[in-house]
Scaffold this motif. Structure first.
Motif, PDB file in Angstrom:
ATOM      1  N   VAL A 144       0.807  -2.717  -4.441  1.00 23.86           N
ATOM      2  CA  VAL A 144       0.340  -3.555  -3.609  1.00 23.86           C
ATOM      3  C   VAL A 144      -1.351  -3.443  -3.637  1.00 23.86           C
ATOM      4  CG1 VAL A 144       0.237  -4.667  -1.366  1.00 23.86           C
ATOM      5  CG2 VAL A 144       2.389  -3.659  -2.018  1.00 23.86           C
ATOM      6  N   ALA A 145      -1.822  -4.515  -3.890  1.00 15.78           N
ATOM      7  CA  ALA A 145      -3.338  -4.795  -4.116  1.00 15.78           C
ATOM      8  C   ALA A 145      -3.980  -6.014  -3.496  1.00 15.78           C
ATOM      9  CB  ALA A 145      -3.748  -4.256  -5.226  1.00 15.78           C
ATOM     10  N   SER A 146      -5.184  -5.980  -3.184  1.00 15.59           N
ATOM     11  CA  SER A 146      -5.798  -7.373  -3.017  1.00 15.59           C
ATOM     12  C   SER A 146      -6.001  -8.180  -4.499  1.00 15.59           C
ATOM     13  CB  SER A 146      -7.441  -6.952  -2.390  1.00 15.59           C
ATOM     14  OG  SER A 146      -7.299  -6.776  -1.266  1.00 15.59           O
ATOM     15  N   ASP A 147      -6.206  -9.418  -4.387  1.00 18.55           N
ATOM     16  CA  ASP A 147      -6.220  -9.867  -5.860  1.00 18.55           C
ATOM     17  C   ASP A 147      -7.664  -9.396  -6.194  1.00 18.55           C
ATOM     18  OD1 ASP A 147      -6.511 -11.530  -7.939  1.00 18.55           O
ATOM     19  OD2 ASP A 147      -5.663 -13.483  -6.933  1.00 18.55           O
ATOM     20  N   ASN A 148      -7.897  -8.322  -6.823  1.00 22.30           N
ATOM     21  CA  ASN A 148      -9.015  -8.110  -7.154  1.00 22.30           C
ATOM     22  C   ASN A 148      -9.549  -8.794  -8.218  1.00 22.30           C
ATOM     23  OD1 ASN A 148      -9.657  -5.192  -5.762  1.00 22.30           O
ATOM     24  ND2 ASN A 148      -7.710  -4.918  -6.412  1.00 22.30           N
ATOM     25  N   TYR A 149      -8.981  -9.405  -8.922  1.00 23.11           N
ATOM     26  CA  TYR A 149      -9.483 -10.138 -10.075  1.00 23.11           C
ATOM     27  C   TYR A 149     -10.324 -11.564  -9.591  1.00 23.11           C
ATOM     28  CZ  TYR A 149      -9.722 -12.116 -14.930  1.00 23.11           C
ATOM     29  OH  TYR A 149     -10.323 -12.737 -16.026  1.00 23.11           O
ATOM     30  N   LYS A 155      -2.355  -7.720   5.652  1.00 24.44           N
ATOM     31  CA  LYS A 155      -1.158  -8.394   4.996  1.00 24.44           C
ATOM     32  C   LYS A 155      -0.990  -7.253   3.934  1.00 24.44           C
ATOM     33  CE  LYS A 155      -1.938 -13.229   4.611  1.00 24.44           C
ATOM     34  NZ  LYS A 155      -3.004 -14.156   4.274  1.00 24.44           N
ATOM     35  N   ILE A 156      -1.797  -6.447   3.251  1.00 23.57           N
ATOM     36  CA  ILE A 156      -1.607  -5.344   2.580  1.00 23.57           C
ATOM     37  C   ILE A 156      -0.444  -4.302   3.131  1.00 23.57           C
ATOM     38  CG2 ILE A 156      -2.419  -3.239   1.485  1.00 23.57           C
ATOM     39  CD1 ILE A 156      -5.131  -4.918   0.958  1.00 23.57           C
ATOM     40  N   ALA A 157      -0.998  -3.922   4.371  1.00 21.61           N
ATOM     41  CA  ALA A 157      -0.195  -3.006   5.102  1.00 21.61           C
ATOM     42  C   ALA A 157       1.333  -3.420   5.518  1.00 21.61           C
ATOM     43  CB  ALA A 157      -0.495  -2.643   6.824  1.00 21.61           C
ATOM     44  N   GLU A 158       1.503  -4.649   5.936  1.00 24.55           N
ATOM     45  CA  GLU A 158       2.895  -5.451   6.068  1.00 24.55           C
ATOM     46  C   GLU A 158       3.774  -5.336   4.921  1.00 24.55           C
ATOM     47  OE1 GLU A 158       2.073  -8.573   8.636  1.00 24.55           O
ATOM     48  OE2 GLU A 158       1.891  -7.115  10.498  1.00 24.55           O
ATOM     49  N   CYS A 211      -0.301  -9.037  -5.546  1.00 22.66           N
ATOM     50  CA  CYS A 211      -1.712  -9.332  -5.046  1.00 22.66           C
ATOM     51  C   CYS A 211      -1.972 -10.366  -4.082  1.00 22.66           C
ATOM     52  CB  CYS A 211      -2.599  -9.771  -6.575  1.00 22.66           C
ATOM     53  SG  CYS A 211      -2.593  -8.696  -7.772  1.00 22.66           S
ATOM     54  N   LEU A 212      -2.676  -9.790  -3.047  1.00 19.48           N
ATOM     55  CA  LEU A 212      -2.915 -10.710  -1.995  1.00 19.48           C
ATOM     56  C   LEU A 212      -4.279 -11.334  -1.812  1.00 19.48           C
ATOM     57  CD1 LEU A 212      -0.981  -8.005   0.362  1.00 19.48           C
ATOM     58  CD2 LEU A 212      -0.191 -10.215  -0.204  1.00 19.48           C
TER      59      LEU A 212
END
Lengths: 326, 326
Positions: free
Chosen positions: A152-157, A291-294, A313-314
């Motif tokens: 799980v990650a942020s949408d880093n791109y 959102k990452i946590a949940e 990716c969030l």
């Protein structure tokens, strides 16, 4: 105000029934209705709580999840820990917290402790390749550990593209990406990839400087000096891989007599907020920490594990925080 | 890179001995020397780790400590959690973390979970009176829960005296103490007591305003207006019960056209540091967070419990952070 914990034996005595009868009632095994009523009344009177822990041991579950983080005293990680803990408690799960300082040995040791300790699953943000325990639900944050372990990650791109897009929109014609971080591959590396991809697509000349953790200011100074002419920096926009780096670079530039955001605009990544006021340290790409946590908790506790994704990716967002012209 | 956890059965098979022999070796029960060597070699070869958790269950211990905090995403609490976790891991203890948002129900629920879950002890920073489980080692932070439960705190009283002393030393002649906090009695209340005691001893006129959590800015504004003459504040030094309140009061005063530190000097309490730069938000009384963490762990795990103190106050210090003239 002290209280001794009543035992099953106390309940049996209070109800005037055999211990085996109490055990049957608590484990849902049928007994005569009058016995069940007696036992339940005695349990209620004594304040007996069915020991879920012991029950879990029999069922092979503990309602306990291990969270492995490098630190918990960094704003991003402490917010993440807070939200994961809240999400777990809401689901009646307990959270074991381990901190590793991102050291390979400490991370392996934590996983060894997790293996020894009975837990129902692991959520980990690690910096090194790990041997994962087979059959134990595992969710990784920011680093892909293997095909069967969801990351799980942020949408880093997209975040990197967004930062580049913003800098160009705000008038920059020669942007740069600066990064310090772990030499190990991570989802966060995609921040630079996204930045690069947008600059290329827009045919804008850009600079990239990727350094490893522990890199000294002198390396950045050299980079800046190599892009200065007549005391003026040719770079007019900087996307930094973290807010922490953005703050560091800002101070460095100001010490060189370069004004932020007048001479150069800076965008960070994370969305760290100042204590008290809640304002941002810099213009930034905000990570959706809750959102990452949940998502981590949902994936970890999912009953049906056949549809577990490899990477989630969030969505991130941009916010102005004083180091850009908007 | 996956790994199945070897069992005692695997070790027995590998060593070519009976399961009972393996169990004896792992539990320190004498067996023939040649058997012991075979078992140990097999265990090493398979990477078998003695399950301390199962062993702990037999011994009635779990090497697990519960930490109950209101939040973990506030800088003071996240630093505390970090240091307590480090201190526990160093001693091969695991930490269960619970967050309660300081709500009485959540705190009681956490303690209920702790009762159900087997832990070797509890470290808690709670805001409400709690029923403590008899026989379970318990250390409280900042709040005295009862004569048998040691409480660990900063030396809040001396901190309050130190803040008053500093304000007078820096030229203030009419200082005030402002506070928002829980209405429940806490060690932190001594900050105001210490301030008051020093002002009295020095025969300096002073003001006190103690409000409960959730107090709105309007109450502080009224207080300030009642101490203003011709647009000038008669109060020239303010000691705030926390850094958070100090930041809030500073903003309020600046909005009223009152300059900090020129017109009024402010001292907070906690020693919260800014992300990145590590500089203080305000002049402040610094809490020794690492010492608090280590003292909690030492007291909790103390073998000899006959000399456990009721209250341990750890030394604080003053640091200038821009809201005073020194």
């Amino acid at each position: 105000m002290k209280k001794t914990m009543p035992t099953m034996k106390d309940v049996a005595q209070e109800a005037g029934v055999a211990l085996g009868t109490v055990s049957k009632v608590f484990n849902g095994i049928p007994v005569g209705e009058s016995y069940r009523i007696k036992v339940e009344a005695a349990a209620k009177k004594l304040g007996y709580e069915v020991n879920q822990y012991a029950r879990g041991l029999r069922a092979g579950t503990t309602s306990t999840i291990a969270l492995i983080l490098p630190h918990v005293d960094h704003p991003f990680f402490s917010t993440l820990a807070q939200y994961i803990c809240e999400a777990l408690l809401q689901r009646s799960y307990r959270m074991l917290l381990y901190v590793t300082a991102a050291q390979p040995e400490a991370e392996r040791e934590c996983l060894g402790m997790v293996r020894q300790n009975k837990v129902d699953g692991v959520i980990a943000l690690t910096y090194n390749q790990l041997e994962v325990v087979e059959g134990l639900p595992f969710v990784s944050i920011d680093r892909c550990l293997g095909p069967d372990i969801p990351c799980v990650a942020s949408d880093n791109y997209t975040g990197g593209r967004l930062a580049a897009e913003k800098l160009l929109e705000l008038g920059c014609v020669h942007p740069a990406f600066l990064r310090v971080g772990s030499p190990n591959l991570s989802e966060t590396d995609k921040r630079g990839d996204g930045f690069e991809s947008l600059c290329r697509a827009k045919q804008v000349p850009y600079e990239m400087l990727r350094l490893d953790d522990g890199a000294e200011d002198i390396l950045f100074h050299e980079f800046f000096r190599s892009h200065m002419e007549d005391g003026k920096l040719s770079i007019d926009g900087i996307f930094c891989s973290t807010d922490l780096l953005a703050c560091r670079i800002r101070t460095m530039l100001e010490n060189l007599g370069i004004r932020v955001p007048e001479d150069v605009q800076i965008i960070g990544f994370d969305g760290i907020r100042q204590f008290g006021t809640g304002s941002l340290y810099c213009s930034t790409i905000i990570q959706p920490v809750r959102k990452i946590a949940e998502t981590c908790v949902d994936l970890l506790l999912a009953k049906n594990r056949s549809n577990i994704p490899a990477l989630v990716c969030l969505p991130v967002s941009y916010a102005s925080g004083g180091t850009t012209n908007g």
